[in-house]
Design an enzyme around this catalytic site. Structure first.
Site, PDB file in Angstrom:
ATOM      1  N   ARG A   1     -91.705  71.867 -14.633  1.00 29.06           N
ATOM      2  CA  ARG A   1     -91.593  72.628 -13.395  1.00 29.06           C
ATOM      3  C   ARG A   1     -92.341  73.952 -13.540  1.00 29.06           C
ATOM      4  O   ARG A   1     -92.331  74.578 -14.603  1.00 29.06           O
ATOM      5  CB  ARG A   1     -90.119  72.912 -13.064  1.00 29.06           C
ATOM      6  CG  ARG A   1     -89.313  71.682 -12.679  1.00 29.06           C
ATOM      7  CD  ARG A   1     -89.729  71.167 -11.302  1.00 29.06           C
ATOM      8  NE  ARG A   1     -88.868  70.098 -10.826  1.00 29.06           N
ATOM      9  CZ  ARG A   1     -89.104  68.810 -10.995  1.00 29.06           C
ATOM     10  NH1 ARG A   1     -90.189  68.423 -11.670  1.00 29.06           N
ATOM     11  NH2 ARG A   1     -88.281  67.890 -10.509  1.00 29.06           N
TER      12      ARG A   1
ATOM     13  N   HIS B   1     -99.596  67.941 -10.049  1.00 30.04           N
ATOM     14  CA  HIS B   1     -98.268  67.353 -10.247  1.00 30.04           C
ATOM     15  C   HIS B   1     -98.335  65.827 -10.283  1.00 30.04           C
ATOM     16  O   HIS B   1     -97.648  65.128  -9.532  1.00 30.04           O
ATOM     17  CB  HIS B   1     -97.312  67.818  -9.151  1.00 30.04           C
ATOM     18  CG  HIS B   1     -95.881  67.883  -9.627  1.00 30.04           C
ATOM     19  ND1 HIS B   1     -95.004  68.855  -9.236  1.00 30.04           N
ATOM     20  CD2 HIS B   1     -95.181  67.092 -10.487  1.00 30.04           C
ATOM     21  CE1 HIS B   1     -93.825  68.660  -9.801  1.00 30.04           C
ATOM     22  NE2 HIS B   1     -93.921  67.589 -10.578  1.00 30.04           N
TER      23      HIS B   1
END
Length: 311
Positions: free
Chosen positions: A226, A274
Site C-alpha cells: 500500500r 498497482h
C-alpha cells in the site's frame, strides 16, 4: 436470506455473478446499488471497497467477505460494523502473481538490469557485475500469506532471505525478525527490501527517513502493498542523496498517480500501476462460495481478520 455483492470496479459484477451463481445456485445474490432490495434481507456482504455507511445500514448482516487480500479500505470506513466477522480474500492465484512480481524485481535489481537502459542509450557495451545470489541479502517486510510465500520462493532461488513481521514467524531457510525492537537489525542486513505488509495504524508511514537510513547505502526498495506505508518526501530524499539506488513502486497513497507527481519522472523510480497481483474471479468466486456455505451451516468463514490489528 440474501447476499450483497458490492465492488467499485466497473465490470466486477459481470465477471463474478455468473461464477457465484454457478457455485451457489440456490442463493439470492443482489448487486449494489441497483438491486439491493430490502436491506433487512442481507446477511452476507461480499465487498471490496464499501460506500460509506452502506454496511452499517444492513441490520441483519452476519458476515463480510472481502474481495481483496487487504482490508484497510473496509476498516477505513468509520461506520464499519466491527462486531461482525470479517474475512479477507486468500486467492491462490493472487499469491502466485505477487510472488512472481516480487521475484522479477528482486532479480532485476540483483542483476543490475536497471542500468542497461542508460548504457544502451549511450551505445555502451558494458556488462554489469553482480554478486552470487547467496551473497545478496533480500528482506521481506511482512510475513503474512503473501510475504511468506515470496520469502520461501526467493530462498529456494539461493538468495540470503530474511523476513520481518510484528509477530514471531518461523520459515524454513529464512532468517526471521519480529517486533519493533528488531526492525533496525532486519533493515541493516537488507540490500533489497520488499514491502508486503498490511496497512494498519502501526505500519502507516513505516518506510520513512529513519527506516530508510537503517538500510545499507545503495539498497533497493520494492513496494508492493500500500502507498500509505511510505513517507514520500523521505523516500525521494533517500533517492536523491544516493542512499537508495532505485525504487520500484506499485502502490500509492492516491491512485491513479497524478500526472504531475515527481515519482513519474524521477530517474531512480520505476512506477507500475498497482498491477503486482489481482484477485482472479474464477478462483476467488470458488473461495467465496466455500465461506458462504460455512456460514449457511452455522460455521465461520476462514481467514478471519482481527479488526483491532487490521489484518
Amino acid at each position: 436470506m440474501a447476499i450483497l455483492f458490492m465492488s467499485t470496479h466497473a465490470g466486477d459484477a459481470e465477471d463474478y455473478l455468473p461464477l457465484l451463481k454457478g457455485h451457489l445456485p440456490d442463493q439470492d445474490i443482489r448487486v449494489w446499488p441497483d438491486a439491493v432490495g430490502d436491506p433487512a434481507d442481507i446477511e452476507i456482504a461480499v465487498i471490496a471497497v464499501p460506500a460509506p455507511g452502506v454496511l452499517a445500514g444492513l441490520p441483519n448482516l452476519k458476515a463480510v467477505l472481502s474481495l481483496w487480500a487487504g482490508v484497510d479500505s473496509l476498516l477505513g470506513d468509520p461506520t464499519f460494523p466491527r462486531h461482525i466477522p470479517l474475512a479477507r480474500m486468500v486467492d491462490p492465484l493472487l499469491g502466485v502473481d505477487m510472488t512472481h512480481f516480487a521475484i522479477h524485481w528482486v532479480l532485476h535489481f540483483h542483476r543490475g538490469l536497471h542500468r542497461y537502459a542508460a548504457l544502451q542509450g549511450r551505445a555502451e557495451w558494458h556488462p554489469v557485475a553482480y554478486p552470487e545470489a547467496a551473497e545478496r541479502r533480500v528482506g521481506i517486510m511482512g510475513l503474512g500469506v503473501l510475504g511468506s510465500d515470496a520469502a520461501l520462493k526467493l530462498a529456494s532461488l539461493g538468495f540470503a532471505v530474511a523476513g520481518w513481521d510484528a509477530l514471531a514467524k518461523s520459515l524454513a531457510g529464512v532468517e526471521t525478525f519480529a517486533g519493533a525492537g528488531r526492525l533496525s537489525d532486519f533493515l541493516k542486513r537488507t540490500e533489497i527490501l520488499v514491502v508486503l505488509l498490511p496497512l494498519t495504524p502501526e505500519t502507516r508511514g513505516i518506510v520513512n527517513a529513519e527506516t530508510l537510513a537503517a538500510l545499507p547505502r545503495g539498497a533497493f526498495l520494492i513496494s508492493l502493498a500500500r502507498g500509505g506505508h511510505i513517507i514520500e518526501a523521505d523516500l525521494l530524499a533517500a533517492l536523491d542523496s544516493g542512499h537508495l539506488s532505485m525504487a520500484l513502486l506499485d502502490a500509492f497513497r492516491h491512485e491513479p498517480l497524478k500526472a504531475d507527481h515527481p515519482f513519474w519522472h524521477h530517474p531512480k523510480v520505476i512506477v507500475t500501476p498497482h498491477v503486482a497481483s489481482h484477485t482472479t474471479p474464477r478462483t476467488a468466486a470458488a473461495e467465496i462460495a466455500v465461506d458462504v456455505r460455512r456460514l449457511l451451516s452455522g460455521g465461520m468463514p476462514r481467514h478471519l481478520v482481527d479488526v483491532t490489528r487490521g489484518y
